[in-house]
Every structure is written in structure tokens, then in C-alpha cells.
Design an enzyme around this catalytic site. Structure first.
Site, PDB file in Angstrom:
ATOM      1  N   PHE A   1       1.101   5.176   0.843  1.00  0.00           N
ATOM      2  CA  PHE A   1       0.504   6.237   1.656  1.00  0.00           C
ATOM      3  C   PHE A   1       1.160   7.553   1.273  1.00  0.00           C
ATOM      4  O   PHE A   1       2.300   7.564   0.816  1.00  0.00           O
ATOM      5  CB  PHE A   1       0.796   5.991   3.146  1.00  0.00           C
ATOM      6  CG  PHE A   1       0.220   4.708   3.683  1.00  0.00           C
ATOM      7  CD1 PHE A   1      -0.945   4.712   4.434  1.00  0.00           C
ATOM      8  CD2 PHE A   1       0.841   3.489   3.454  1.00  0.00           C
ATOM      9  CE1 PHE A   1      -1.470   3.523   4.940  1.00  0.00           C
ATOM     10  CE2 PHE A   1       0.325   2.298   3.955  1.00  0.00           C
ATOM     11  CZ  PHE A   1      -0.839   2.318   4.700  1.00  0.00           C
TER      12      PHE A   1
ATOM     13  N   THR B   1       0.853  -1.187   0.000  1.00  0.00           N
ATOM     14  CA  THR B   1       0.000   0.000   0.000  1.00  0.00           C
ATOM     15  C   THR B   1       0.886   1.233   0.000  1.00  0.00           C
ATOM     16  O   THR B   1       1.913   1.278   0.676  1.00  0.00           O
ATOM     17  CB  THR B   1      -0.957   0.007   1.209  1.00  0.00           C
ATOM     18  OG1 THR B   1      -1.848  -1.107   1.096  1.00  0.00           O
ATOM     19  CG2 THR B   1      -1.795   1.281   1.267  1.00  0.00           C
TER      20      THR B   1
END
Ligand code: ISJ
Length: 354
Positions: free
Chosen positions: A256, A254
Site C-alpha cells: 500500500f 500487498t
């Protein structure tokens, strides 16, 4: 104890004292820089340069990542001498957002969980937090739409990025899966483990909840259930790991972004994020992006989102290599600006160093 072992330990004690004395000297230098700078001490571009330089100079045998993690902590502690950096993230404690915030700001930062992604933006805008960390895309599940919409609507800037490898674990208060009747997790995590679940736990009803940390909390109170969450949540809620690394994609990652009231200065290896929309006529999208190619600017992401307010109208989220102050990027952005119906620069920031 053998002589050799004793000698090696004596050597390590002496080296630790040397390291400690040098750390104190480093911390005093950082403090003096704080006095000169007066105001916000945190400089993401400088931190990225420090981490890259040390990886390049690393003589081994410690891997670059280990060296970088150690120096991330040293910088975090030096920065906290001024005041601990306050960082808002999507809570509760134990989420992957918390791990991303820790990875980027280190152990000395004061992390503040919030109940929703828009609260992260609000906390930073109101000055209750210095920075915020929000997920923007996952390699399996794609864009985190809500975060992208908030970046467009909000005056805050992107000043950093964090890539986090996401390992999902099957957790339970029980020692085995036999008695489990329910499985709690966040919808994103359920999707990331979809194939594994179909193969191994097809009979279990999957219950989507607000976050995987919340799933872990619920599983800690209900031994007839299990949860999918990360290691931090497993530790926090004292759960057994019944199966580790059950994500379908072995590279599940992921991304960010770090938001604050300013973006970052040039670090030598940067990215710029922007949102734009093209005029509504044939070839407009090509015309809009053509200056990037002509000025030799690489586009690393192009993502469309429905524009609020217009049916079948879209805005485009674009990431490019380089800092907005680099000559070729600046020239390309100026031309793009002249051709677009709308442009917003979300910020320039160092490419994630770790
Ligand atoms: C010391 C400075 O300030 C902060 C602390 C740093 C460090 O400990 O190396 C690096 C960048 C800043 O976040 C600096 O700007 O050099």
C-alpha cells in the site's frame, strides 16, 4: 503463591510504573515539539528512523517486530495529543486496507472508510482526511491498476509505504462447510486462493463482491454461505474460521502507499516513485532509464500501464532506491527529465520499517 512468583510480579509492577513515568515524559517532549513545529506534526521520515534505531538497539528477548509495534503505538498516541491523525482508506471496516492503515498509523489514528479508491484521494484533497492509504500491488495478483491511474491523475504525493502479509480465511456463520451453497469474496481474494478452492471446494459457486469485508457481512446474514476474508472481518462479523491461511502463495503480500499533500524528507533509507513516458522512437526507453544506471541508482520496480488517450501508448511506473534529494538520485532524475516526453515524481518516502 511462591516467593519467587510474588517477587517477579512485584518487579514487573515497579518496572511498569517506571515505563509509565518515562512514557509521560516522552509524550510531553512530543507535545513541546508540536509547539515548536506549529502545524502538521506528523513526520514519516522521523518515525521510520525511530523504528529502525530501536530495532538495531534491541537487546532481546522481544523480537524486533514486537518492539517496533509497541513503539508504533507510542508514537501514534503521542501524535494524537495534537489531534488524532485522520486517515481515509478503502472501506468498509474490516478490509485489508484498514489493517494497513492501522499498521502504519497505529491505534490512536481516526480511520475513515470510503466507498471507493477515488474517494480516498478526494477525502485527502478536500482536507477531510490528513492522509490516505491505497493498495498498489499484490505479490500474487500484480498491480492495482485503478490506484496507479489515480496516482498519475492526482496532485497528491506518496509519503510512505506499507507492506501487509495477506492471510485469507474461509469464514462462515455455520460450524462447518457441509451446508454451504455459495462463497462470497472480492475477486482479488478469490484469485489469491484459486488453487486451494479448486482442490477443496470446487463444487461451490464463487460470487465476487465489492470487498472481502462486504463478503464477510453477507456471510454473517446467510448461514448457507461462506466468505473468504481476513481476520479483522472475521472478528467484526462474528464468523467462524473454517480454514485458516488458505492463500496459495505463503508469502502473499500487498503493498500500500500512504498519500498526503506532501512527500517525506530523507530518512537515510528511502524510495522514490515516479511515472514517465518515453518519446516514441527506437531505443527511447533505454535512453530514458540509462541515467539511473550511470548514477548508480537501483530500479526496484518498472510497471507499464496504457496511457489514457493514446492507443498503444504507455506510461511507466518506476520505483528507485534513494530520496529525490540524494545527490545521485537528483542528478539521475534531472537527466531523465530532459530525455522523457513526460515525468511526474509521485514522491520520496521511507522504506517500510516494519
Ligand atoms: C515528536 C515528533 O513528531 C511526531 C511524533 C514522533 C514521535 O512520537 O516520536 C515522531 C515523528 C512525528 O510524527 C518529532 O518530529 O520528533
Amino acid at each position: 503463591m511462591s516467593d519467587e512468583l510474588q517477587n517477579l510480579r512485584n518487579n514487573i509492577d515497579r518496572l511498569d510504573e517506571e515505563i509509565l513515568a518515562r512514557l509521560a515524559e516522552r509524550a510531553r517532549s512530543a507535545q513541546r515539539i508540536g509547539v515548536i513545529k506549529q502545524g502538521n506534526l506528523y513526520r514519516p521520515e522521523r518515525e521510520a528512523q525511530v523504528l529502525r534505531r530501536l530495532a538495531a538497539a534491541n537487546p532481546g528477548p522481544l523480537p524486533d517486530q514486537a518492539v517496533q509495534r509497541i513503539f508504533r503505538e507510542i508514537m501514534s498516541a503521542c501524535l494524537a495529543l495534537e489531534h488524532p491523525t485522520k486517515v481515509a482508506y478503502l472501506g468498509p471496516a474490516g478490509t485489508f486496507s484498514e489493517s494497513a492503515a492501522r499498521k502504519h498509523f497505529g491505534g490512536a489514528a481516526a480511520l475513515m472508510p470510503t466507498a471507493a479508491i477515488d474517494d480516498v484521494f478526494r477525502a485527502v484533497e478536500a482536507g477531510n482526511a490528513d492522509y490516505g492509504v491505497v493498495p498498489v500491488e499484490n505479490s500474487t495478483e500484480g498491480a492495482v491498476g485503478g490506484a496507479l491511474d489515480l496516482l498519475l491523475a492526482n496532485p497528491l504525493k506518496i509519503c510512505g509505504e506499507v507492506n501487509l502479509r495477506i492471510h485469507q480465511h474461509l469464514l462462515s456463520k455455520a460450524e462447518g462447510i457441509g451446508a454451504a451453497k455459495r462463497l462470497y469474496s472480492h475477486a482479488q481474494s478469490l484469485a489469491q486462493c484459486h488453487e486451494w478452492l479448486n482442490r477443496n471446494l470446487a463444487h461451490l459457486s464463487r460470487v465476487p463482491v465489492a470487498s472481502n469485508a462486504e463478503a464477510a457481512r453477507m456471510a454473517s446474514e446467510d448461514p448457507e454461505s461462506c466468505a473468504i476474508a481476513g481476520e479483522a472481518a472475521a472478528e467484526l462479523y462474528g464468523l467462524n474460521v473454517l480454514a485458516a491461511n488458505i492463500e496459495d502463495d505463503p508469502n502473499n503480500t500487498t503493498r500500500f502507499v500512504v498519500i498526503g499533500d506532501h512527500d517525506a524528507g530523507p530518512s537515510g533509507e528511502d524510495k522514490t516513485s515516479l511515472v514517465c513516458s518515453s518519446l516514441n522512437r527506437p531505443g527511447a526507453m533505454h535512453a530514458l532509464l540509462e541515467p539511473l544506471a550511470r548514477h548508480g541508482v537501483d530500479m526496484t520496480k518498472l510497471q507499464s500501464r496504457p496511457a489514457r488517450g493514446g492507443l498503444w501508448e504507455y506510461v511507466f511506473y518506476v520505483d528507485i532506491d534513494g530520496h529525490r534529494e540524494d545527490a545521485n538520485v537528483s542528478a539521475a532524475l534531472q537527466e531523465l527529465n530532459e530525455r522523457a516526453a513526460f515525468v511526474k515524481i509521485l514522491g520520496s518516502y521511507p522504506v517500510a520499517a516494519i
